[in-house]
Motif scaffolding. Sequence first.
Motif, mmCIF file in Angstrom:
data_model
loop_
_atom_site.group_PDB
_atom_site.id
_atom_site.type_symbol
_atom_site.label_atom_id
_atom_site.label_comp_id
_atom_site.label_asym_id
_atom_site.label_seq_id
_atom_site.Cartn_x
_atom_site.Cartn_y
_atom_site.Cartn_z
ATOM 1 N N TYR A 74 75.505 55.938 -65.722
ATOM 2 C CA TYR A 74 75.308 54.670 -65.431
ATOM 3 C C TYR A 74 74.731 54.648 -66.632
ATOM 4 C CZ TYR A 74 72.931 49.872 -65.378
ATOM 5 O OH TYR A 74 73.386 48.809 -65.203
ATOM 6 N N SER A 131 70.488 56.413 -56.269
ATOM 7 C CA SER A 131 70.639 55.341 -55.144
ATOM 8 C C SER A 131 70.906 54.377 -56.102
ATOM 9 C CB SER A 131 70.193 55.105 -53.770
ATOM 10 O OG SER A 131 68.480 55.035 -54.227
ATOM 11 N N SER A 132 70.023 53.388 -56.634
ATOM 12 C CA SER A 132 71.109 52.170 -57.290
ATOM 13 C C SER A 132 71.189 51.708 -57.466
ATOM 14 C CB SER A 132 69.461 51.464 -57.651
ATOM 15 O OG SER A 132 69.589 52.127 -59.285
ATOM 16 N N VAL A 133 72.104 52.952 -58.435
ATOM 17 C CA VAL A 133 73.518 53.319 -59.855
ATOM 18 C C VAL A 133 74.646 53.774 -58.391
ATOM 19 C CG1 VAL A 133 72.375 53.027 -61.748
ATOM 20 C CG2 VAL A 133 72.612 55.667 -61.035
ATOM 21 N N ASP A 179 64.903 48.275 -63.265
ATOM 22 C CA ASP A 179 64.149 48.097 -62.147
ATOM 23 C C ASP A 179 63.813 49.898 -61.337
ATOM 24 O OD1 ASP A 179 63.881 45.307 -63.087
ATOM 25 O OD2 ASP A 179 63.941 44.694 -60.857
ATOM 26 N N ALA A 180 64.755 50.116 -61.583
ATOM 27 C CA ALA A 180 64.595 51.144 -60.872
ATOM 28 C C ALA A 180 64.369 52.153 -62.037
ATOM 29 C CB ALA A 180 65.554 52.205 -59.936
ATOM 30 N N PHE A 185 65.177 57.120 -55.787
ATOM 31 C CA PHE A 185 65.907 55.641 -55.851
ATOM 32 C C PHE A 185 66.781 55.470 -56.960
ATOM 33 C CE2 PHE A 185 64.899 51.272 -56.303
ATOM 34 C CZ PHE A 185 65.223 50.224 -55.157
ATOM 35 N N LEU A 186 66.743 55.769 -58.200
ATOM 36 C CA LEU A 186 67.695 54.950 -59.026
ATOM 37 C C LEU A 186 68.774 55.523 -59.166
ATOM 38 C CD1 LEU A 186 68.212 53.966 -61.953
ATOM 39 C CD2 LEU A 186 67.311 56.302 -63.336
ATOM 40 N N LYS A 196 68.572 45.453 -60.958
ATOM 41 C CA LYS A 196 68.088 46.235 -59.801
ATOM 42 C C LYS A 196 68.273 47.664 -60.353
ATOM 43 C CE LYS A 196 69.756 44.189 -55.641
ATOM 44 N NZ LYS A 196 70.736 44.334 -54.308
ATOM 45 N N ALA A 197 69.681 48.331 -61.228
ATOM 46 C CA ALA A 197 69.633 49.733 -62.285
ATOM 47 C C ALA A 197 68.288 49.614 -63.091
ATOM 48 C CB ALA A 197 70.218 49.840 -62.880
ATOM 49 N N GLU A 221 73.229 41.151 -61.054
ATOM 50 C CA GLU A 221 71.930 41.982 -59.842
ATOM 51 C C GLU A 221 71.497 43.601 -59.923
ATOM 52 O OE1 GLU A 221 69.255 40.834 -57.205
ATOM 53 O OE2 GLU A 221 69.753 40.049 -58.868
ATOM 54 N N ASP A 222 73.054 43.753 -60.426
ATOM 55 C CA ASP A 222 72.754 45.636 -60.145
ATOM 56 C C ASP A 222 72.060 46.123 -61.392
ATOM 57 O OD1 ASP A 222 74.571 45.235 -57.735
ATOM 58 O OD2 ASP A 222 76.380 45.264 -58.720
#
Length: 195
Positions: free
Chosen positions: A54, A4-6, A25-26, A1-2, A22-23, A18-19
Amino acid sequence: FLQSSVSGLNRGLAATVEDTRKADDAAKELEAVGGPVDLSVDIDKLQGKWKLIYSSAFSSRTLGGSRPGPPTGRLLPITLGQVFQRIDTVSKDFDNIVELELGAPWPFPPVEVTATLAHKFELIGTSLMRIQFEKTTVKAYGNLSQLPPLEIPRIPDALRPPSNTGSGEFEVTYIDSDTRITRGDRQELRVFVIA
C-alpha cells in the motif's frame, strides 16, 4: 487489521478518500502499539526484500505522490506491476524494484521490464532514513529476457533541477519480522510485507 484494510486496493491505486483514511487510521493504531522504532539497535530488522502492499501516494492517481509523477491512467501505455524494496544493512544498499509492462503497437506484445532504482541509505537518529539515488538499471523479462540490462546513470548535479536532489527521507514508524510502515517526506504512508 492494517493488512486487511489495504487488501483489495491494488497498492493504493484503487483507494478512495475513505479507504485512504481507514488505512492511515489502521497504520496509526499499529504504530501506537509498536511504540517508538529504534533502528540503531534493530537495524537487522530492515534486512531483506520487502513487497509494497500500500502507498497513499498511489491514491493521488500519479506515481509521484504529492510531487508530479507519471499518471496511472491510460494516457501512458504503462502498467505497474509489483513494487519491492531490497535493503542490505551491511552494504547500505537500498533498491526500489519496480515491475512494469510497457505497451507496444499492434501486433507486438507488451514489453515487460524490471526497473531497479539503486540507492545508498543512511540512518539518521533512530528511525529516519535518508536515501541517495545512484543509478537505474532496466532489465527486460518475458519475451525479451535475453537482452542485456540497460544502465541509466545518475544525472550530474549541475544538470539536475534544484527540486530533484536525487535524495529522499522517510521515517520507519513501525517494524516487526514481517511488516514495515514508513511515512515519507511527501506525506506518504507506505506499508510493506517481507517478500
